[in-house]
Design an enzyme around this catalytic site. Structure first.
Site, PDB file in Angstrom:
ATOM      1  N   ASN A 254      -0.433   5.936   3.040  1.00 18.45           N
ATOM      2  CA  ASN A 254      -0.878   6.491   1.699  1.00 18.45           C
ATOM      3  C   ASN A 254      -1.938   7.457   1.659  1.00 18.45           C
ATOM      4  O   ASN A 254      -3.469   7.263   1.678  1.00 18.45           O
ATOM      5  CB  ASN A 254      -1.472   5.492   0.019  1.00 18.45           C
ATOM      6  CG  ASN A 254      -1.483   5.674  -1.178  1.00 18.45           C
ATOM      7  OD1 ASN A 254      -1.351   6.429  -1.838  1.00 18.45           O
ATOM      8  ND2 ASN A 254      -1.506   4.476  -1.816  1.00 18.45           N
TER       9      ASN A 254
ATOM     10  N   GLY B 224      -2.604  -3.461  -1.961  1.00 13.16           N
ATOM     11  CA  GLY B 224      -1.319  -4.273  -1.655  1.00 13.16           C
ATOM     12  C   GLY B 224      -0.988  -4.466  -0.414  1.00 13.16           C
ATOM     13  O   GLY B 224      -2.252  -4.084   0.955  1.00 13.16           O
TER      14      GLY B 224
ATOM     15  N   GLU C 239      -0.195  -5.234   3.561  1.00 17.99           N
ATOM     16  CA  GLU C 239      -0.801  -4.843   4.891  1.00 17.99           C
ATOM     17  C   GLU C 239      -0.662  -4.990   6.197  1.00 17.99           C
ATOM     18  O   GLU C 239      -0.718  -6.009   6.234  1.00 17.99           O
ATOM     19  CB  GLU C 239      -2.198  -4.137   4.306  1.00 17.99           C
ATOM     20  CG  GLU C 239      -3.246  -2.778   3.337  1.00 17.99           C
ATOM     21  CD  GLU C 239      -4.064  -2.164   3.771  1.00 17.99           C
ATOM     22  OE1 GLU C 239      -4.806  -2.744   4.838  1.00 17.99           O
ATOM     23  OE2 GLU C 239      -4.460  -1.367   2.910  1.00 17.99           O
TER      24      GLU C 239
ATOM     25  N   SER D 208      -5.299   5.673  -1.125  1.00 13.36           N
ATOM     26  CA  SER D 208      -5.014   4.693  -1.122  1.00 13.36           C
ATOM     27  C   SER D 208      -6.655   3.746  -1.324  1.00 13.36           C
ATOM     28  O   SER D 208      -7.668   4.178  -0.941  1.00 13.36           O
ATOM     29  CB  SER D 208      -4.690   3.662   0.330  1.00 13.36           C
ATOM     30  OG  SER D 208      -5.052   2.280   0.282  1.00 13.36           O
ATOM     31  N   SER D 209      -6.279   2.571  -2.281  1.00 16.63           N
ATOM     32  CA  SER D 209      -7.589   1.884  -2.411  1.00 16.63           C
ATOM     33  C   SER D 209      -7.879   0.702  -1.619  1.00 16.63           C
ATOM     34  O   SER D 209      -7.023   0.583  -1.305  1.00 16.63           O
ATOM     35  CB  SER D 209      -6.841   0.783  -4.043  1.00 16.63           C
ATOM     36  OG  SER D 209      -6.784   1.810  -5.136  1.00 16.63           O
TER      37      SER D 209
ATOM     38  N   SER E  69       1.048  -1.028   0.009  1.00 18.85           N
ATOM     39  CA  SER E  69       0.029  -0.127   0.136  1.00 18.85           C
ATOM     40  C   SER E  69       0.824   2.041  -0.397  1.00 18.85           C
ATOM     41  O   SER E  69       1.515   1.360   0.453  1.00 18.85           O
ATOM     42  CB  SER E  69      -1.072  -0.160   0.911  1.00 18.85           C
ATOM     43  OG  SER E  69      -1.362   1.180   1.726  1.00 18.85           O
ATOM     44  N   GLY E  70       0.737   1.832  -1.232  1.00 24.31           N
ATOM     45  CA  GLY E  70       1.437   3.092  -1.130  1.00 24.31           C
ATOM     46  C   GLY E  70       2.454   3.039  -1.985  1.00 24.31           C
ATOM     47  O   GLY E  70       3.171   4.173  -2.352  1.00 24.31           O
TER      48      GLY E  70
ATOM     49  N   THR F 252      -2.138   2.523  -7.817  1.00 20.60           N
ATOM     50  CA  THR F 252      -3.081   3.123  -8.941  1.00 20.60           C
ATOM     51  C   THR F 252      -3.203   3.673  -9.750  1.00 20.60           C
ATOM     52  O   THR F 252      -3.349   4.398 -10.978  1.00 20.60           O
ATOM     53  CB  THR F 252      -4.113   3.990  -7.556  1.00 20.60           C
ATOM     54  OG1 THR F 252      -3.997   3.273  -6.483  1.00 20.60           O
ATOM     55  CG2 THR F 252      -5.035   4.119  -8.207  1.00 20.60           C
TER      56      THR F 252
END
Length: 1087
Positions: free
Chosen positions: A157, A387, A389, A160-161, A107-108, A112
């Site tokens: 992030n 992602g 985590e 973040s999605s 994540s981050g 995306t």
């Protein structure tokens, strides 16, 4: 523009890790650092792209870069995500192979943004056209909508999605996009009701409150202050670099481009507002008489506003929050909810409402972007999913997210590394085998030993099911597993591990160990929404709610237990994996350089950890173990056939034979590329030579042909010019000959004519001589006779003058005086003519008197001139204008120096019909009820005796009556004939009050006199006075102007008294009742 020709030209570090020497983890990290420090964020491992998140904008994503990488070989230019996107697109378009682009990382790490870059590149390089551009725009604009509703700020992030997205872009045989299909996976709906410290709720809530107009917020019953909503975290409401107001406008524009209607956008915003309102509903405990606890809503204002937004009866939703109904076959049991259960029901409704709204958005976007044709399509899939985590507190959501990443890592291993080894075995190539990490405990979900399977089994088990029973089951079954750790397991080495709480368990993932808190696993997996709430939402009149809660339909009650969240996600991930295995994969491995979300910072330990769990070193070793860069025979032959004489320029039934020795190094590939480039240059030179020769010969033949054509045209032109010259000379000779003959004939004719005219001329001269002699004789005789007459006239004049001299001497003074006076008067009138004033009756100027004796005449002439120009001015008036001036004159006679309101009315024209009663459809019924022409129509206030307040009435004046009607309905309230009016009373102040006094004993005087107030008092009284005076059967209407007068109300007489007071209530006149016999009107004093 200078273009790089290969990976080895002016390269910073090593562009492809396969070429890294020596290969070690330290050199791998150092190469990434070196390239990252020089803004080279992309690096290859064969066909795999490593992407480092720069945390800032770089000038490498402009249209020039798109054109630079378009239709270029993958290794021809420096590493870039555009190269992978171009390779995938060309493989799909030219080789008819379905493609998928798998973007993985923490994540981050920039997944995306990477997916956006891939989609924007494909949109830029595919075909053009109105319909194609529309499809591309819709595909690209679906991203802002889904990001607003599905992305949020986390500690790692800012965008973040919080859901997984897989988009299949469909192309036709030409490579033009036809449409797409989006699949979403497990929205993190628990974020709607609670966010960890330092994180935000979904972007759309903040965008709506920041960017919506005041009118929109008023319709949605919202306020811009974030602190007023319990579901919004305040510690990180503002994010640096995010403009929520601008993003809201972008989202609304994107929704319009995708195809959302205005009412659909409004419905979506209403549901978002309802979620915010739902979070503000709070409960308080109450005890029933039977001793059971129940809950009640503290403040029902937010509940009321939410019900108004969704069109739900407030009592229905309030009961659903207080009671729960359980149905089992023929039995139905209703129980009360305590405060904790009520809060659980509220949060469950908020999560389900938002989650189902998000699913509806995805479905609605798919309806707009789906391909319209049913023919077979080529497909390119882009996977952008959350992602891996690892947070301080990890729960069910992180468990599901990490499970998905385990599956993606597994498919990467299977499709890339293991397939690589199997290909080496098939090709009988020597290589080294490498072992890869599998999290068997988590990924073996097909069997009963998987954690998700055990969680579903525990949720479906009868009896009491809690998070503790689930953890006990894990401790029993997974105690001996090497990737599972727990304090309560049978493995003694974890019993004294104080870093592992009793309510937690730890799993060794491919990315490292993650500590999960078992609290909430069972509830989040069940994801229960009470049936009472579903049925209450189904009863809503909102256009979307019935679609989102179909299970609430009483006619379709389903007593089966809904599938768990884990089961649904497991099934959707399984479908995704099967879908990915049918396509040719392309990998983008995203790495974040630091945890601070800052540019120019490269943390070796963090990057090293990601390199390890992504298996990048193993990937490099596998690629180096065999032939790192290879192609199938047909594409290789097509690309390098010009290097062998047996395959170029004509096929000779041989195989491609290249000088040199094939090896496993990329240097050999670049050697072939260099040979191919030189050969292409030679071929280009040959083509240029042949083309130039053909062009020169063609030009020569064209010149030769042109010379023949020019010569022919010139000879033709010369002959035509010579012929015209001869023809012109012949014409000139002919014209000269004809002219000589004509002139000769003319001379003969002129001679004959002169001979004939000579006789006539001589005779004429002779006759003239005789006539002149006779004339001379006659003149001489006339002169003699005239001389006698002249002498006689002079003699008579002498006699007259002698007589006149005697008469002149006697009256000379009087004659001179009269003559002088006559000249002065003439001069006076001529001067007055040029100095007359203007024709305006109000012009009081007049020329000065020149002589004293003209004083009377001067004054009389001034009066006569003024009367004359007034007559001329009056002759210009129309009948209507005369009537207006007559009314103004009559108003002056009535009110001048008597009423303080009069001076302000002088400049205002009398309009009469202020309501346009004959044109206004609102008063059509009232107009039809009037039998006579309406002279005046205005709105007045009828003063109530009880409290002194006014009621709006329509005041109508005709030739014979006064009518009062209701302003709203137009119903006639009173009709007073003019003969029944005796007088009108007004004050001397600047107010608009007047009283209509009626004749005693008349039918109109039953209810008494009328006390009214109007802004056009002067006009109303004037027209009443004129109309009463002209009526045949009415007497002259009296106008009483006094600050105190009596008004008859039914049987009582009330005194109306006008006083001057300080301005109140905006300088308006106020009327108050003092007692039963007195109404006091306070008029503000004017400066």
């Amino acid at each position: 523009m200078e273009v790089k020709t290969s990976l080895l030209d002016n390269m910073i570090g090593v562009g492809d890790m396969v070429l890294l020497e020596p290969l070690s983890e330290d050199s791998f990290i150092e190469n990434l650092r070196n390239r990252f420090d020089h803004n080279e964020i992309y690096t290859y491992i064969g066909s795999v792209v490593i992407s480092m998140n720069p945390y800032r904008s770089l000038p490498i994503f402009n249209p020039d870069k798109v054109e630079e990488y378009r239709n270029r070989n993958f290794y021809e230019l420096s590493p870039h995500i555009y190269a992978l996107a171009d390779e995938a697109y060309r493989s799909l378009r030219d080789q008819d192979k379905d493609q998928c682009i798998l973007i993985t990382g923490e994540s981050g790490a920039g997944k995306t943004e990477a997916s956006k870059l891939v989609m924007s590149y494909v949109a830029a390089v595919c075909g053009k056209g109105q319909e194609v551009n529309k499809v591309k725009e819709q595909l690209l604009q679906s991203n802002p909508v889904l990001e607003a509703f599905g992305n949020a700020k986390t500690v790692r992030n800012d965008n973040s999605s919080r859901f997984g997205k897989y988009m299949d872009i469909e192309f036709d045989f030409k490579g033009d996009p036809l449409g797409g299909v989006i699949s979403n996976y497990l929205l993190e709906k628990s974020r709607v009701v609670k966010q960890p410290r330092g994180e935000r709720n979904f972007h759309v809530f903040y965008q709506l409150l920041s960017g919506a107009s005041d009118d929109t917020l008023k319709k949605l019953k919202l306020d811009r202050d974030f602190s007023k909503y319990n579901y919004l975290s305040l510690d990180s409401a503002a994010v640096n670099g995010l403009d929520d107001a601008a993003n809201f406008r972008t989202v609304k524009n994107a929704m319009q481009i995708v195809g959302f209607m205005e009412d659909e956008v409004q419905s979506v915003l209403e549901l978002v507002a309802a979620v915010l309102k739902l979070g503000n509903i709070e409960f308080k405990p109450e005890s029933r008489c039977n001793g059971t606890d129940e809950s009640r809503i503290k403040d029902k204002n937010d509940l009321k506003e939410m019900c108004e937004l969704l069109g739900i009866e407030q009592s229905v939703l309030e009961r659903a929050f207080s009671y729960r109904t359980v149905e089992a076959k023929l039995e139905k049991v209703s129980t009360t909810l305590n405060v904790a259960q009520a809060y659980y029901a509220r949060d469950a409704l908020a999560k389900n409402l938002y989650s189902r709204l998000f699913s509806w958005l995805v479905t609605r976007i798919n309806e707009s972007i789906k391909a319209q044709t049913k023919a077979r399509h080529k497909v390119m899939g882009v996977l952008d999913i959350y992602g891996f985590e690892i947070f301080e507190e990890n729960s069910f959501e992180q468990f599901i997210i990490n499970y998905c990443n385990e599956k993606l890592q597994q498919i990467f291993i299977e499709l890339t590394l293991r397939e690589e080894q199997e290909e080496y075995i098939r090709e009988v190539i020597e290589h080294n085998f490498y072992l890869f990490f599998y999290a068997c405990l988590l990924c073996r979900v097909q069997h009963q030993s998987g954690i998700l399977a055990m969680l579903d089994e525990e949720c479906l088990r009868p009896g009491t099911v809690t998070d503790e029973t689930f953890l006990d089951k894990l401790n029993t079954i997974c105690a001996e597993h090497q990737h599972f750790e727990s304090r309560l397991s049978k493995n003694s080495k974890y019993i004294t591990d104080h870093s592992l709480p009793h309510t937690c368990f730890r799993i060794q993932h491919y990315a490292g160990k993650v500590l999960y808190r078992a609290e909430g696993f069972v509830d989040k997996n069940n994801d229960l929404l009470y049936r009472d709430l579903s049925q209450a939402m189904y009863k809503a009149n909102h256009s979307l709610i019935k679609q989102l809660f179909p299970e609430g339909n009483p006619a379709k009650v389903n007593l089966k237990r809904p599938p768990t969240a884990g089961f649904q996600f497991k099934a959707s991930v399984g479908t995704l994996m099967r879908n990915l295995q049918t396509k040719n994969p392309n990998y983008i491995r995203c790495i974040k350089p630091n945890d601070k979300k800052a540019s120019h910072i490269f943390t070796d330990s963090l990057v090293c950890h990601q390199v390890r769990y992504l298996g990048l070193m193993e990937n490099v070793r596998v690629r180096r173990a065999g032939y790192a860069f290879r192609q199938a025979y047909e594409p290789c032959l097509e690309r390098y056939k010009m290097l062998c004489k047996r395959t170029w320029p004509h096929w000779r039934k041989g195989v491609l034979s290249l000088e040199g020795r094939q090896n496993k190094s990329l240097l050999w590939l670049f050697f072939l590329e260099e040979r191919r480039r030189q050969c292409l240059q030679n071929l280009a030179t040959l083509i240029q030579k042949i083309y130039r020769g053909w062009k020169c010969r063609t030009h020569f033949l064209l010149l030769k042909k042109s010379q023949i054509v020019v010569s022919a045209w010139y000879r033709r032109y010369a002959q035509q010019k010579k012929y015209k010259k001869i023809k012109s000379a012949t014409t000139v000779v002919q014209s000269y000959t004809r002219g000589w003959q004509a002139r000769k004939l003319l001379r003969e004719l002129k001679y004959q004519k002169r001979c004939k005219e000579a006789v006539t001329t001589i005779a004429a001269f002779w006759h003239g001589t005789q006539a002149r002699r006779e004339l001379k004789r006659l003149k001489e005789e006339a002169r003699r006779k005239h001389a006698v007459a002249v002498i006689w006239a002079y003699w008579q004049g002498l006699k007259v003058r002698r007589e006149y001299r005697k008469f002149f001497r006697a009256n000379a003074g009087k004659k001179i005086y009269d003559f002088t006076i006559q000249r002065i008067m003439q001069k006076y009138f001529l001067g007055l003519k040029s100095t007359l004033p203007s024709m305006s009756p109000i012009d009081k100027s007049w020329p000065a008197r020149p002589y004293l004796f003209l004083d009377g005449v001067h004054t009389e002439l001034r009066t006569v001139f003024h009367h004359w120009r007034c007559k001329k001015y009056r002759s210009q008036f129309t009948e209507e204008k005369k009537a207006v001036y007559e009314e103004k004159l009559e108003a002056s006679e009535i009110f001048k120096d008597k009423k303080a309101l009069y001076p302000s009315s002088v400049s205002q024209p009398f309009r009469g019909d202020y309501l346009e009663i004959s044109k206004n459809p609102k008063y059509q019924k009232l107009n039809s009820a009037m039998e006579e022409k309406v002279l005046l129509a205005d709105v007045v206030n009828k003063i109530n005796r009880a409290n002194g307040k006014g009621t709006a009435r329509i005041f109508l004046l005709t030739k014979n009556s006064v009518v009062l009607a209701d302003q709203k309905t137009g119903q006639v309230k009173a009709s007073v004939p003019l003969p029944d009016l005796t007088s009108v009373s007004v004050s001397t102040q600047s107010d608009g009050f007047f009283a209509l006094k009626l004749k005693e004993g008349s039918a109109s005087a039953i209810k008494g006199d009328f006390l009214l107030s109007s802004e056009h008092l002067i006009e109303i009284i004037t027209k009443l006075h004129r109309t009463g005076a002209t009526a045949a059967d009415s007497e002259q209407l009296n106008i009483d102007i006094s600050d105190e007068f009596l008004v008859q109300f039914k049987h009582d007489k009330v005194c109306v008294k006008f006083i001057q007071g300080a301005p109140k209530n905006g300088n308006s006149v106020s009327c108050k009742r003092k007692n039963n016999r007195l109404l006091e009107v306070s008029v503000p004093t004017t400066a």
